[in-house]
Design a protein around this motif. Structure first.
Motif, PDB file in Angstrom:
ATOM      1  N   LEU A  29      -5.825  12.120 -12.216  1.00  0.00           N
ATOM      2  CA  LEU A  29      -4.581  11.366 -12.248  1.00  0.00           C
ATOM      3  C   LEU A  29      -3.381  12.300 -12.093  1.00  0.00           C
ATOM      4  CD1 LEU A  29      -3.698   8.249 -14.130  1.00  0.00           C
ATOM      5  CD2 LEU A  29      -2.130  10.167 -14.395  1.00  0.00           C
ATOM      6  N   ALA A  30      -3.484  13.499 -12.656  1.00  0.00           N
ATOM      7  CA  ALA A  30      -2.391  14.466 -12.523  1.00  0.00           C
ATOM      8  C   ALA A  30      -2.149  14.817 -11.064  1.00  0.00           C
ATOM      9  CB  ALA A  30      -2.709  15.721 -13.326  1.00  0.00           C
ATOM     10  N   TRP A  31      -3.219  15.033 -10.322  1.00  0.00           N
ATOM     11  CA  TRP A  31      -3.067  15.351  -8.897  1.00  0.00           C
ATOM     12  C   TRP A  31      -2.482  14.168  -8.126  1.00  0.00           C
ATOM     13  CZ3 TRP A  31      -2.780  19.532  -6.120  1.00  0.00           C
ATOM     14  CH2 TRP A  31      -3.296  20.722  -6.627  1.00  0.00           C
ATOM     15  N   LYS A  32      -2.909  12.978  -8.471  1.00  0.00           N
ATOM     16  CA  LYS A  32      -2.340  11.797  -7.805  1.00  0.00           C
ATOM     17  C   LYS A  32      -0.844  11.699  -8.081  1.00  0.00           C
ATOM     18  CE  LYS A  32      -5.126   8.440  -9.199  1.00  0.00           C
ATOM     19  NZ  LYS A  32      -5.670   7.054  -9.239  1.00  0.00           N
ATOM     20  N   GLY A  33      -0.445  11.942  -9.334  1.00  0.00           N
ATOM     21  CA  GLY A  33       0.972  11.885  -9.672  1.00  0.00           C
ATOM     22  C   GLY A  33       1.788  12.911  -8.894  1.00  0.00           C
ATOM     23  N   MET A  34       1.247  14.115  -8.731  1.00  0.00           N
ATOM     24  CA  MET A  34       1.962  15.156  -7.984  1.00  0.00           C
ATOM     25  C   MET A  34       2.086  14.797  -6.511  1.00  0.00           C
ATOM     26  SD  MET A  34       0.947  18.836  -9.661  1.00  0.00           S
ATOM     27  CE  MET A  34      -0.771  18.776  -9.229  1.00  0.00           C
ATOM     28  N   LEU A  35       1.023  14.249  -5.947  1.00  0.00           N
ATOM     29  CA  LEU A  35       1.074  13.866  -4.531  1.00  0.00           C
ATOM     30  C   LEU A  35       2.079  12.744  -4.300  1.00  0.00           C
ATOM     31  CD1 LEU A  35      -2.720  14.019  -3.564  1.00  0.00           C
ATOM     32  CD2 LEU A  35      -0.942  15.700  -3.068  1.00  0.00           C
ATOM     33  N   ILE A  36       2.160  11.825  -5.244  1.00  0.00           N
ATOM     34  CA  ILE A  36       3.161  10.749  -5.134  1.00  0.00           C
ATOM     35  C   ILE A  36       4.565  11.337  -5.149  1.00  0.00           C
ATOM     36  CG2 ILE A  36       4.162   8.756  -6.334  1.00  0.00           C
ATOM     37  CD1 ILE A  36       1.292   8.090  -7.280  1.00  0.00           C
TER      38      ILE A  36
ATOM     39  N   GLU B 292      -6.696   7.037  -4.391  1.00  0.00           N
ATOM     40  CA  GLU B 292      -6.531   8.293  -3.653  1.00  0.00           C
ATOM     41  C   GLU B 292      -6.419   8.023  -2.143  1.00  0.00           C
ATOM     42  OE1 GLU B 292      -9.368  11.277  -4.592  1.00  0.00           O
ATOM     43  OE2 GLU B 292      -9.309  10.865  -6.746  1.00  0.00           O
ATOM     44  N   LYS B 293      -7.174   7.056  -1.668  1.00  0.00           N
ATOM     45  CA  LYS B 293      -7.134   6.720  -0.253  1.00  0.00           C
ATOM     46  C   LYS B 293      -5.739   6.259   0.159  1.00  0.00           C
ATOM     47  CE  LYS B 293      -9.299   3.723   3.218  1.00  0.00           C
ATOM     48  NZ  LYS B 293     -10.316   2.657   3.455  1.00  0.00           N
ATOM     49  N   TYR B 294      -5.126   5.436  -0.672  1.00  0.00           N
ATOM     50  CA  TYR B 294      -3.776   4.934  -0.388  1.00  0.00           C
ATOM     51  C   TYR B 294      -2.777   6.092  -0.359  1.00  0.00           C
ATOM     52  CZ  TYR B 294       0.281   1.813  -0.592  1.00  0.00           C
ATOM     53  OH  TYR B 294       1.446   1.142  -0.308  1.00  0.00           O
ATOM     54  N   ILE B 295      -2.911   7.015  -1.320  1.00  0.00           N
ATOM     55  CA  ILE B 295      -1.998   8.154  -1.377  1.00  0.00           C
ATOM     56  C   ILE B 295      -2.151   9.036  -0.138  1.00  0.00           C
ATOM     57  CG2 ILE B 295      -1.402  10.270  -2.635  1.00  0.00           C
ATOM     58  CD1 ILE B 295      -2.149   8.837  -5.209  1.00  0.00           C
ATOM     59  N   ARG B 296      -3.379   9.276   0.288  1.00  0.00           N
ATOM     60  CA  ARG B 296      -3.595  10.100   1.501  1.00  0.00           C
ATOM     61  C   ARG B 296      -2.936   9.456   2.709  1.00  0.00           C
ATOM     62  NH1 ARG B 296      -8.888  10.885  -0.715  1.00  0.00           N
ATOM     63  NH2 ARG B 296      -9.706   9.217   0.613  1.00  0.00           N
ATOM     64  N   TRP B 297      -3.002   8.150   2.786  1.00  0.00           N
ATOM     65  CA  TRP B 297      -2.365   7.423   3.895  1.00  0.00           C
ATOM     66  C   TRP B 297      -0.850   7.595   3.833  1.00  0.00           C
ATOM     67  CZ3 TRP B 297       0.325   2.457   3.810  1.00  0.00           C
ATOM     68  CH2 TRP B 297       0.566   1.948   5.081  1.00  0.00           C
ATOM     69  N   ILE B 298      -0.287   7.455   2.637  1.00  0.00           N
ATOM     70  CA  ILE B 298       1.160   7.615   2.469  1.00  0.00           C
ATOM     71  C   ILE B 298       1.575   9.054   2.740  1.00  0.00           C
ATOM     72  CG2 ILE B 298       3.080   7.460   0.833  1.00  0.00           C
ATOM     73  CD1 ILE B 298       1.939   4.776   1.831  1.00  0.00           C
ATOM     74  N   MET B 299       0.746  10.027   2.358  1.00  0.00           N
ATOM     75  CA  MET B 299       1.062  11.437   2.627  1.00  0.00           C
ATOM     76  C   MET B 299       1.200  11.681   4.122  1.00  0.00           C
ATOM     77  SD  MET B 299       1.334  13.557  -0.048  1.00  0.00           S
ATOM     78  CE  MET B 299       0.808  15.138   0.603  1.00  0.00           C
ATOM     79  N   SER B 300       0.321  11.096   4.906  1.00  0.00           N
ATOM     80  CA  SER B 300       0.377  11.274   6.360  1.00  0.00           C
ATOM     81  C   SER B 300       1.652  10.670   6.938  1.00  0.00           C
ATOM     82  CB  SER B 300      -0.849  10.628   7.014  1.00  0.00           C
ATOM     83  OG  SER B 300      -2.045  11.203   6.535  1.00  0.00           O
ATOM     84  N   ILE B 301       1.980   9.459   6.510  1.00  0.00           N
ATOM     85  CA  ILE B 301       3.205   8.808   6.976  1.00  0.00           C
ATOM     86  C   ILE B 301       4.436   9.600   6.547  1.00  0.00           C
ATOM     87  CG2 ILE B 301       4.627   6.730   6.792  1.00  0.00           C
ATOM     88  CD1 ILE B 301       2.082   5.113   6.476  1.00  0.00           C
ATOM     89  N   SER B 302       4.420  10.094   5.299  1.00  0.00           N
ATOM     90  CA  SER B 302       5.558  10.843   4.769  1.00  0.00           C
ATOM     91  C   SER B 302       5.781  12.128   5.546  1.00  0.00           C
ATOM     92  CB  SER B 302       5.337  11.165   3.287  1.00  0.00           C
ATOM     93  OG  SER B 302       5.259   9.991   2.523  1.00  0.00           O
ATOM     94  N   GLY B 303       4.684  12.801   5.914  1.00  0.00           N
ATOM     95  CA  GLY B 303       4.811  14.026   6.689  1.00  0.00           C
ATOM     96  C   GLY B 303       5.481  13.786   8.030  1.00  0.00           C
ATOM     97  N   ILE B 304       5.110  12.697   8.675  1.00  0.00           N
ATOM     98  CA  ILE B 304       5.718  12.349   9.966  1.00  0.00           C
ATOM     99  C   ILE B 304       7.172  11.946   9.774  1.00  0.00           C
ATOM    100  CG2 ILE B 304       5.625  10.733  11.900  1.00  0.00           C
ATOM    101  CD1 ILE B 304       2.569  10.565  11.422  1.00  0.00           C
ATOM    102  N   LEU B 305       7.441  11.149   8.741  1.00  0.00           N
ATOM    103  CA  LEU B 305       8.811  10.696   8.472  1.00  0.00           C
ATOM    104  C   LEU B 305       9.740  11.877   8.207  1.00  0.00           C
ATOM    105  CD1 LEU B 305      10.862   8.435   7.948  1.00  0.00           C
ATOM    106  CD2 LEU B 305      10.052   8.371   5.569  1.00  0.00           C
ATOM    107  N   LEU B 306       9.283  12.845   7.428  1.00  0.00           N
ATOM    108  CA  LEU B 306      10.111  14.019   7.149  1.00  0.00           C
ATOM    109  C   LEU B 306      10.425  14.779   8.428  1.00  0.00           C
ATOM    110  CD1 LEU B 306      11.513  16.044   5.322  1.00  0.00           C
ATOM    111  CD2 LEU B 306       9.279  17.087   4.855  1.00  0.00           C
ATOM    112  N   LEU B 307       9.447  14.914   9.301  1.00  0.00           N
ATOM    113  CA  LEU B 307       9.674  15.608  10.571  1.00  0.00           C
ATOM    114  C   LEU B 307      10.705  14.876  11.416  1.00  0.00           C
ATOM    115  CD1 LEU B 307       8.834  17.932  12.438  1.00  0.00           C
ATOM    116  CD2 LEU B 307       7.047  16.433  13.359  1.00  0.00           C
ATOM    117  N   VAL B 308      10.629  13.556  11.454  1.00  0.00           N
ATOM    118  CA  VAL B 308      11.598  12.760  12.214  1.00  0.00           C
ATOM    119  C   VAL B 308      12.999  12.934  11.635  1.00  0.00           C
ATOM    120  CG1 VAL B 308      12.305  10.407  12.802  1.00  0.00           C
ATOM    121  CG2 VAL B 308       9.894  11.071  12.984  1.00  0.00           C
TER     122      VAL B 308
END
Length: 442
Positions: free
Chosen positions: A113-120, A332-348
């Protein structure tokens, strides 16, 4: 900590933090108004060797304590005084908040849960922005969240020291808000000490010595300017600077956690069930490990919502508990999906910011005026980045008729007041239209 963040995951954490908190922080000039003022204070400290009394644009800057400036000075000595070295303070502070968030979550729940919180936390766009801003909020949150962790770990000495540094970063909120959160953790967990004679002594030494010096040097003027004007009057609305409606921070939180809005429905459903259980036995609430995080989040949200003056970055201290709350309900699956979108959004966002930068008034004006040695004035406005970039004080005037020959920086709407001036630059500084006028004597 070794059993939580091993070598492999530590380097992964550093890589993600560098991308979300630091990368591209140099791609846009300092922004008005606090970044420009804070940057100038650092520049002036380095030039004058006076590291105790902050000055901006040849005037005292008593609105903020000095720790952010001192961190900026250290970074500038190592890396030179530039956007990267100044903003690195906030980027590294965001990394510190991230680590303390994970450690606190692990204390209350488990490593997963700690890792999930950090990724969020990494996926909050508001955090990306503040991690790339030379303002005290992220540094304040590093010490505030850190103090909570050390008290929970039964190390009140370090807890009090961190509270002292928080006060030296932003003033009274540096102890009031985190200590109330600490008290609520104490109420629900009751297994860590608060009192430490040495810790409290070090708190007053770290957090109070500079203030005592300022009282000695400026007397009641400093007390009024900082403690009354900048803190009490701002909160109560006796002085209105940034008035916003009560629901302002609700909107900020919804925007920055936009990807997790579907999870909120799951949370509300769970709390409805929990409320039914509380009616039967209130101890269920106190014993729930999520309770102090819910209190932490709601307390900060309500505290700042009640303030008459509101700025978006005040609410940062509510994000760590929000991440822990969300981590209890998201996969965790949902967070990984959001991480990918967030990475692209930050680049944009970074590419858009770099593109916009060339059209900014600050960018054009600083390059045009960098070698100019004559007079420059502000008229009924102030772009705080220009004194920093031009490394000079720029006086403000209220009467166009008393201007000597030189350049004037003002808003587009005042252009007709300057009959003997020629427009050199016309550009937007975010949502306001500014012009640079070259004025000559009759």
């Amino acid at each position: 900590m070794n059993d939580f963040i091993n070598k492999k995951y530590f380097f992964l954490l550093l890589a993600l933090s560098f991308y979300f908190f630091i990368l591209f922080n140099w791609s846009i000039d300092l922004t008005s108004s606090d970044e420009g003022k804070n940057g100038y204070v650092v520049l002036n400290m380095i030039k004058t060797k006076d590291f105790l009394v902050p000055y901006y644009n040849c005037e005292l800057r008593l609105e903020k304590p000095p720790l952010l400036y001192w961190c900026g000075v250290i970074g500038s000595f190592i890396l030179g005084i530039n956007e990267f070295s100044l903003r690195l303070v906030s980027g590294l502070s965001a990394l510190g908040v991230l680590i303390f968030l994970g450690l606190i979550a692990k204390e209350s729940f488990d490593k997963n849960l700690a890792w999930k919180g950090m990724l969020i936390f990494l996926t909050f766009p508001h955090v990306w922005i503040e991690a790339r801003s030379f303002t005290p909020e992220m540094l304040l949150n590093f010490f505030s969240v850190g103090s909570i962790y050390f008290f929970l770990r039964k190390n009140p000495i370090l807890g009090w020291i961190f509270l002292g540094f928080a006060v030296l970063t932003k003033g009274p909120v540096g102890i009031i808000l985190p200590f109330i959160v600490i008290l609520f953790f104490k109420l629900t967990q009751r297994n860590f000490p608060l009192f430490s004679f040495l810790g409290i002594f070090l708190f007053f030494l770290v957090g109070g010595a500079w203030y005592i010096y300022m009282f000695y040097k400026f007397g009641y003027f400093y007390f009024y300017k900082f403690f009354l004007h900048e803190n009490i009057f701002r909160y109560t609305g006796k002085k209105l600077f940034h008035p916003q409606p009560f629901f302002y921070y609700f909107l900020i939180i919804l925007v920055t956690s936009f990807f997790y809005i579907p999870i909120y429905f799951k949370i509300f459903s769970k709390f409805k069930h929990l409320y039914t259980m509380i009616n039967k036995n209130y101890k269920v609430l106190l014993n729930n490990p999520l309770t102090p995080f819910v209190f932490w989040f709601l307390f900060i949200l309500i505290f700042y919502s009640l303030s008459k003056n509101k700025l978006h970055h005040y609410i940062l201290f509510a994000y760590p508990p929000l991440c822990v709350i969300l981590a209890n309900f998201v996969s965790e699956k949902y967070i990984r999906w959001i991480m990918s979108i967030s990475g692209i959004l930050l680049l944009v966002i970074a590419i858009s910011g770099y593109t916009y930068e060339k059209n900014r008034f600050t960018f054009q004006a600083k390059n045009f005026l960098k070698n100019y040695k004559g007079e420059i004035y502000f008229y009924k406005n102030e772009i705080t980045t220009l004194p920093f970039y031009l490394e000079r004080c720029i006086p403000k005037v209220d009467n166009p008729q008393v201007l000597n020959q030189g350049f004037v920086i003002t808003k587009k709407k005042y252009e007709n007041l300057f009959r003997n001036c020629t427009k050199v630059i016309s550009a937007y500084e975010f949502n306001e239209h500014f012009i640079l006028l070259e004025c000559k004597k009759n």
